[in-house]
Design a protein around this motif. Structure first.
Motif, mmCIF file in Angstrom:
data_model
loop_
_atom_site.group_PDB
_atom_site.id
_atom_site.type_symbol
_atom_site.label_atom_id
_atom_site.label_comp_id
_atom_site.label_asym_id
_atom_site.label_seq_id
_atom_site.Cartn_x
_atom_site.Cartn_y
_atom_site.Cartn_z
ATOM 1 N N MET A 188 0.786 -1.355 0.197
ATOM 2 C CA MET A 188 0.094 0.192 -0.058
ATOM 3 C C MET A 188 0.804 1.336 0.088
ATOM 4 O O MET A 188 0.334 2.297 -0.673
ATOM 5 N N MET A 189 2.190 1.312 0.722
ATOM 6 C CA MET A 189 3.089 2.249 0.436
ATOM 7 C C MET A 189 3.546 2.617 -0.613
ATOM 8 O O MET A 189 3.713 3.674 -1.165
ATOM 9 N N GLU A 190 3.732 1.652 -1.299
ATOM 10 C CA GLU A 190 4.425 1.704 -2.886
ATOM 11 C C GLU A 190 3.069 2.390 -3.723
ATOM 12 O O GLU A 190 3.449 3.120 -4.392
ATOM 13 N N SER A 191 1.942 1.869 -3.362
ATOM 14 C CA SER A 191 0.986 2.365 -4.552
ATOM 15 C C SER A 191 0.666 3.825 -3.965
ATOM 16 O O SER A 191 0.272 4.720 -4.989
ATOM 17 N N THR A 192 0.430 4.130 -2.875
ATOM 18 C CA THR A 192 0.396 5.439 -2.362
ATOM 19 C C THR A 192 1.418 6.504 -3.002
ATOM 20 O O THR A 192 1.034 7.687 -3.341
ATOM 21 N N MET A 193 2.741 5.933 -3.007
ATOM 22 C CA MET A 193 3.915 6.943 -3.288
ATOM 23 C C MET A 193 3.866 7.065 -4.626
ATOM 24 O O MET A 193 4.092 8.196 -5.097
ATOM 25 N N ALA A 194 3.294 5.966 -5.504
ATOM 26 C CA ALA A 194 3.216 6.220 -6.868
ATOM 27 C C ALA A 194 2.025 7.333 -7.186
ATOM 28 O O ALA A 194 2.223 7.954 -7.890
ATOM 29 N N MET A 195 1.019 7.116 -6.488
ATOM 30 C CA MET A 195 -0.103 8.094 -6.639
ATOM 31 C C MET A 195 0.240 9.485 -6.216
ATOM 32 O O MET A 195 -0.011 10.461 -7.025
ATOM 33 N N CYS A 196 1.111 9.647 -5.076
ATOM 34 C CA CYS A 196 1.471 11.076 -4.804
ATOM 35 C C CYS A 196 2.439 11.503 -6.032
ATOM 36 O O CYS A 196 2.363 12.635 -6.112
ATOM 37 N N ASP A 255 -5.880 6.206 -14.585
ATOM 38 C CA ASP A 255 -4.507 5.851 -15.073
ATOM 39 C C ASP A 255 -4.015 4.369 -15.034
ATOM 40 O O ASP A 255 -4.140 3.930 -13.715
ATOM 41 N N MET A 256 -3.807 3.621 -16.043
ATOM 42 C CA MET A 256 -3.546 2.309 -15.656
ATOM 43 C C MET A 256 -2.653 1.818 -14.869
ATOM 44 O O MET A 256 -3.198 0.934 -13.908
ATOM 45 N N ALA A 257 -1.597 2.376 -14.839
ATOM 46 C CA ALA A 257 -0.436 1.873 -13.784
ATOM 47 C C ALA A 257 -0.967 2.096 -12.476
ATOM 48 O O ALA A 257 -0.732 1.288 -11.726
ATOM 49 N N LEU A 258 -1.308 3.271 -12.145
ATOM 50 C CA LEU A 258 -1.718 3.316 -10.739
ATOM 51 C C LEU A 258 -3.029 2.842 -10.438
ATOM 52 O O LEU A 258 -3.096 2.301 -9.185
ATOM 53 N N MET A 259 -4.010 2.591 -11.292
ATOM 54 C CA MET A 259 -5.013 1.734 -10.736
ATOM 55 C C MET A 259 -4.721 0.304 -10.667
ATOM 56 O O MET A 259 -5.230 -0.363 -9.803
ATOM 57 N N MET A 260 -3.780 -0.257 -11.400
ATOM 58 C CA MET A 260 -3.352 -1.675 -11.112
ATOM 59 C C MET A 260 -2.549 -1.774 -10.054
ATOM 60 O O MET A 260 -2.648 -2.982 -9.256
ATOM 61 N N SER A 261 -1.789 -0.878 -9.618
ATOM 62 C CA SER A 261 -1.050 -0.767 -8.400
ATOM 63 C C SER A 261 -1.954 -0.953 -7.139
ATOM 64 O O SER A 261 -1.863 -1.892 -6.278
ATOM 65 N N MET A 262 -2.924 0.052 -7.247
ATOM 66 C CA MET A 262 -3.922 0.016 -6.091
ATOM 67 C C MET A 262 -4.966 -1.057 -6.172
ATOM 68 O O MET A 262 -5.271 -2.012 -5.067
ATOM 69 N N MET A 263 -4.885 -1.979 -7.380
ATOM 70 C CA MET A 263 -6.027 -2.814 -7.504
ATOM 71 C C MET A 263 -5.239 -4.215 -6.903
ATOM 72 O O MET A 263 -5.570 -5.057 -6.015
ATOM 73 N N GLU A 264 -3.612 -4.159 -7.037
ATOM 74 C CA GLU A 264 -3.098 -5.303 -6.717
ATOM 75 C C GLU A 264 -3.008 -5.240 -5.091
ATOM 76 O O GLU A 264 -3.081 -6.195 -4.334
ATOM 77 N N SER A 265 -2.665 -3.940 -4.528
ATOM 78 C CA SER A 265 -2.632 -3.835 -3.310
ATOM 79 C C SER A 265 -4.059 -4.156 -2.559
ATOM 80 O O SER A 265 -3.968 -4.772 -1.118
ATOM 81 N N THR A 266 -5.078 -3.792 -2.999
ATOM 82 C CA THR A 266 -6.449 -4.011 -2.579
ATOM 83 C C THR A 266 -6.594 -5.498 -2.571
ATOM 84 O O THR A 266 -6.994 -5.973 -1.578
#
Lengths: 136, 136, 136, 136
Positions: free
Chosen positions: C83-91, D76-87
């Protein structure tokens, strides 16, 4: 939502609370939250700052209201009724704002409908709660 | 929070609103939300279901209240005051609940203090808003 | 935030976790969430739909990340790091979007700075966590 | 959710995105968030601190994920996929935790099912997104 029914009836609901009324409320709040998030997003692209802010506020309030209703251990009649009144007022104001753009914006028309549904479900449940606790 | 000051003064704040009072509110709501999330978490490990639910509800309401205050385009005096009253009532009830365990639980003692601070900041700002809009 | 320190050290923090690094993260996430809510609101009034959506997403992720960090009983290294990686990417993405309008929009300039701070705090803490759990 | 369909098809969805897959995801995330809030509440009353924290984290992540999916302007495909993986990882971990108490706690059994459904819906949609953007 069928899954919810079992979990909820298994829990310590406030005595006398109408289960189907609560489920109707949760359903309407959930739909309203989603419609408001979508409407705020679309509004922003069209420069409709007031509508976007009203929808964002309404989405946050409906989400919080829903979570409060789901926490059986936290039910307190006076607190719940106060938050339900605030949320109902927000839903009505958001609906009124969205109705001003309903002819040109499909998302506003849908959002207004979802807000109306949520306001009505809250009003109905508030009425029933007032009968249970007439002093409030 | 210094960064916030600039952004906020650059924005279209409701005329006559006391900026430092709003910042005090935001600060208190943010601290209260964080204290409540931590307290709810610790409560759960100790089987304190009522306190956990009150804290979770208070955290959600403070978070929503804070976001609403930050959305300058959504300021509506009547809606804001209604939500501020509801949030203040929640903070007070959460503080009362936490105070019952304050001697044995450090997190409850701290959470009660944060809830009191948030309730006081909201009350102060509500007082100022009532003077601006005496009819509400 | 001084109040937080006591509550946190009183709780069962993951062993070896640097407390000041965690507090820095919480502070940065909180400031970023607030800046993003304000920026999304201002963007909407200016028809900047992409920036408003990025900021709203970033605000929600930072808020969720902060709450997860505050729940000591829920700490799981792999889940937190993901989740930290995902949030960092979003920021970072939100900062990049806001920087495109930083010259004309003060709120975008401030939001970009808050996003950068949050991304840096997360990166620093991720680095420290990787040293503690090198296999992840 | 029928109301959502219209609003969503009227909006600028990422090209090639399977609408029914997205709706399935939203439905599963919404049900999972609600089940997790209820389970965390019940856990707290039973002193199940770890389960309550996992469920609270899962509820917050599912809520944020849902809101991100609803914001068409922010896709945004990359951001969405990252958050989807985390979730998805969070849903699986929450399901595993809840399954440990599924025999004695009805709310845990139901929450585990809702988490599994959400994880599966996310996995299915991630698979479809990877086909659209093979480089990610």
């Amino acid at each position: 939502m069928d899954m919810m029914k079992g979990a909820m009836s298994a829990s310590d609901m406030p005595k006398g609370m109408d289960m189907s009324m609560l489920e109707e409320c949760l359903e309407a709040l959930s739909a309203c939250m989603q419609a408001c998030v979508m409407c705020a997003d679309a509004d922003a692209g069209e420069g409709m700052g007031r509508c976007a802010a009203m929808c964002s506020n309404c989405a946050d309030m409906c989400g919080t209201m829903m979570r409060m209703m789901l926490r059986m251990n936290g039910w307190d009649m006076a607190l719940m009724m106060s938050m339900m009144e605030s949320t109902m007022a927000m839903c009505r104001a958001c609906s009124a704002e969205c109705m001003m753009h309903a002819e040109m914006s499909e998302h506003c028309r849908m959002c207004a409908m979802a807000c109306d549904q949520a306001a009505m479900a809250l009003e109905k449940m508030l009425g029933s709660m007032r009968e249970m606790a007439p002093a409030m």
